[in-house]
Design a protein around this motif. Structure first.
Motif, PDB file in Angstrom:
ATOM      1  N   LEU A  95      74.539   6.241  28.399  1.00  0.00           N
ATOM      2  CA  LEU A  95      74.942   6.178  29.796  1.00  0.00           C
ATOM      3  C   LEU A  95      76.380   6.631  30.006  1.00  0.00           C
ATOM      4  CD1 LEU A  95      74.271   5.281  32.718  1.00  0.00           C
ATOM      5  CD2 LEU A  95      75.017   2.976  32.053  1.00  0.00           C
ATOM      6  N   ALA A  96      77.254   6.304  29.048  1.00  0.00           N
ATOM      7  CA  ALA A  96      78.667   6.656  29.198  1.00  0.00           C
ATOM      8  C   ALA A  96      79.307   6.811  27.827  1.00  0.00           C
ATOM      9  CB  ALA A  96      79.403   5.584  30.001  1.00  0.00           C
ATOM     10  N   TYR A  97      80.326   7.676  27.795  1.00  0.00           N
ATOM     11  CA  TYR A  97      81.072   7.896  26.562  1.00  0.00           C
ATOM     12  C   TYR A  97      82.539   8.086  26.931  1.00  0.00           C
ATOM     13  CZ  TYR A  97      82.885   9.975  22.337  1.00  0.00           C
ATOM     14  OH  TYR A  97      83.642  10.222  21.234  1.00  0.00           O
TER      15      TYR A  97
ATOM     16  N   ALA B 287      68.053  18.233  22.190  1.00  0.00           N
ATOM     17  CA  ALA B 287      67.880  16.932  21.534  1.00  0.00           C
ATOM     18  C   ALA B 287      68.895  15.936  22.088  1.00  0.00           C
ATOM     19  CB  ALA B 287      68.032  17.069  20.020  1.00  0.00           C
ATOM     20  N   PHE B 288      70.129  16.406  22.312  1.00  0.00           N
ATOM     21  CA  PHE B 288      71.135  15.539  22.923  1.00  0.00           C
ATOM     22  C   PHE B 288      70.663  15.085  24.308  1.00  0.00           C
ATOM     23  CE2 PHE B 288      74.601  14.849  25.847  1.00  0.00           C
ATOM     24  CZ  PHE B 288      75.365  13.908  25.174  1.00  0.00           C
ATOM     25  N   LYS B 289      70.158  16.022  25.103  1.00  0.00           N
ATOM     26  CA  LYS B 289      69.710  15.702  26.458  1.00  0.00           C
ATOM     27  C   LYS B 289      68.622  14.629  26.434  1.00  0.00           C
ATOM     28  CE  LYS B 289      67.911  17.666  30.727  1.00  0.00           C
ATOM     29  NZ  LYS B 289      67.445  18.864  31.421  1.00  0.00           N
ATOM     30  N   ALA B 290      67.746  14.684  25.453  1.00  0.00           N
ATOM     31  CA  ALA B 290      66.669  13.697  25.343  1.00  0.00           C
ATOM     32  C   ALA B 290      67.211  12.294  25.090  1.00  0.00           C
ATOM     33  CB  ALA B 290      65.697  14.099  24.237  1.00  0.00           C
ATOM     34  N   LEU B 291      68.404  12.192  24.523  1.00  0.00           N
ATOM     35  CA  LEU B 291      69.024  10.893  24.240  1.00  0.00           C
ATOM     36  C   LEU B 291      69.893  10.396  25.388  1.00  0.00           C
ATOM     37  CD1 LEU B 291      70.140  11.639  20.578  1.00  0.00           C
ATOM     38  CD2 LEU B 291      68.241  10.171  21.286  1.00  0.00           C
ATOM     39  N   ALA B 292      70.185  11.274  26.345  1.00  0.00           N
ATOM     40  CA  ALA B 292      71.152  10.963  27.396  1.00  0.00           C
ATOM     41  C   ALA B 292      70.482  10.451  28.666  1.00  0.00           C
ATOM     42  CB  ALA B 292      71.980  12.203  27.711  1.00  0.00           C
TER      43      ALA B 292
ATOM     44  N   TRP C 114      75.152   2.421  25.941  1.00  0.00           N
ATOM     45  CA  TRP C 114      73.723   2.742  25.971  1.00  0.00           C
ATOM     46  C   TRP C 114      73.024   1.747  26.874  1.00  0.00           C
ATOM     47  CZ3 TRP C 114      71.305   6.681  23.106  1.00  0.00           C
ATOM     48  CH2 TRP C 114      72.147   7.383  22.230  1.00  0.00           C
ATOM     49  N   GLU C 115      72.057   2.230  27.649  1.00  0.00           N
ATOM     50  CA  GLU C 115      71.271   1.365  28.522  1.00  0.00           C
ATOM     51  C   GLU C 115      69.797   1.494  28.167  1.00  0.00           C
ATOM     52  OE1 GLU C 115      70.518   0.499  33.245  1.00  0.00           O
ATOM     53  OE2 GLU C 115      70.689   2.575  32.597  1.00  0.00           O
ATOM     54  N   GLN C 116      69.128   0.342  28.125  1.00  0.00           N
ATOM     55  CA  GLN C 116      67.686   0.367  27.910  1.00  0.00           C
ATOM     56  C   GLN C 116      67.000   0.279  29.260  1.00  0.00           C
ATOM     57  OE1 GLN C 116      65.334  -1.812  24.697  1.00  0.00           O
ATOM     58  NE2 GLN C 116      64.901  -3.013  26.512  1.00  0.00           N
ATOM     59  N   ARG C 117      66.157   1.264  29.506  1.00  0.00           N
ATOM     60  CA  ARG C 117      65.385   1.288  30.743  1.00  0.00           C
ATOM     61  C   ARG C 117      63.987   1.761  30.400  1.00  0.00           C
ATOM     62  NH1 ARG C 117      67.862   4.342  35.821  1.00  0.00           N
ATOM     63  NH2 ARG C 117      69.423   2.757  35.466  1.00  0.00           N
ATOM     64  N   ASP C 118      63.009   1.033  30.873  1.00  0.00           N
ATOM     65  CA  ASP C 118      61.608   1.371  30.599  1.00  0.00           C
ATOM     66  C   ASP C 118      61.336   1.497  29.097  1.00  0.00           C
ATOM     67  OD1 ASP C 118      61.096   1.434  33.368  1.00  0.00           O
ATOM     68  OD2 ASP C 118      61.716   3.535  33.477  1.00  0.00           O
TER      69      ASP C 118
ATOM     70  N   SER D 295      77.966   9.724  32.185  1.00  0.00           N
ATOM     71  CA  SER D 295      79.375  10.022  32.438  1.00  0.00           C
ATOM     72  C   SER D 295      79.999  10.262  31.062  1.00  0.00           C
ATOM     73  CB  SER D 295      80.058   8.845  33.134  1.00  0.00           C
ATOM     74  OG  SER D 295      81.442   9.112  33.285  1.00  0.00           O
ATOM     75  N   TYR D 296      80.351  11.525  30.784  1.00  0.00           N
ATOM     76  CA  TYR D 296      80.843  11.911  29.460  1.00  0.00           C
ATOM     77  C   TYR D 296      82.302  12.319  29.583  1.00  0.00           C
ATOM     78  CZ  TYR D 296      80.556  13.727  24.703  1.00  0.00           C
ATOM     79  OH  TYR D 296      80.743  13.940  23.357  1.00  0.00           O
ATOM     80  N   ALA D 297      83.189  11.415  29.179  1.00  0.00           N
ATOM     81  CA  ALA D 297      84.621  11.693  29.231  1.00  0.00           C
ATOM     82  C   ALA D 297      85.044  12.386  27.940  1.00  0.00           C
ATOM     83  CB  ALA D 297      85.403  10.403  29.420  1.00  0.00           C
ATOM     84  N   HIS D 298      86.120  13.127  28.045  1.00  0.00           N
ATOM     85  CA  HIS D 298      86.705  13.810  26.890  1.00  0.00           C
ATOM     86  C   HIS D 298      88.115  13.266  26.679  1.00  0.00           C
ATOM     87  CE1 HIS D 298      83.435  16.788  26.926  1.00  0.00           C
ATOM     88  NE2 HIS D 298      83.524  16.677  28.239  1.00  0.00           N
TER      89      HIS D 298
END
Length: 127
Positions: free
Chosen positions: A118-120, A29-34, A108-112, A39-42
């Motif tokens: 997009l990044a965290y 479910a996370f992947k579907a939102l990503a 977050w980016e809107q595409r299509d 780029s996921y920083a910690h």
């Protein structure tokens, strides 16, 4: 969606869904939102791609026990939404249980017609 209030409400909902997914261990479910170029920083400074982050999560490196994600503000600029807030919670990372208290920025980016994370970037809040 041209109405900023509607976009902000949708982004708030998507933010909640992504945190709910990782706490539930539903990384698909996370992947579907990503975004594929995520780029996921910690807070440790380590940066993952979508693939490396999912590999770590599915392999048990990251286990999320509880997360609170208060949102302070959302800025929408065209097809980009910036989410300013916090990420606080309990996780296990690499076998070590940790308490997190971070300021956070999600992009977050809107595409299509779809919004994707997009990044965290979290930043630890000094105690």
């Amino acid at each position: 969606m041209k109405n900023h209030n509607a976009v902000e409400e949708l982004i708030r909902e998507l933010e909640n869904k992504r945190y709910e997914a990782i706490v539930a261990g539903d990384f698909y479910a996370f992947k579907a939102l990503a975004h594929p170029d995520l780029s996921y920083a910690h807070s440790t400074g380590v940066v993952d791609t979508l693939e490396s982050y999912l590999d770590k999560c599915l392999g048990g490196f990251y286990v999320y026990h509880h997360i609170e994600n208060p949102i302070e503000s959302i800025k929408v600029i065209g097809d980009i939404a910036l989410v300013f807030g916090e990420m606080n919670g309990e996780i296990t990372a690499g076998g070590v249980r940790k308490t997190l208290r971070n300021k956070a920025l999600a992009v977050w980016e809107q595409r299509d017609g779809e919004w994707k994370l997009l990044a965290y970037q979290p930043t630890p809040i000094p105690t």
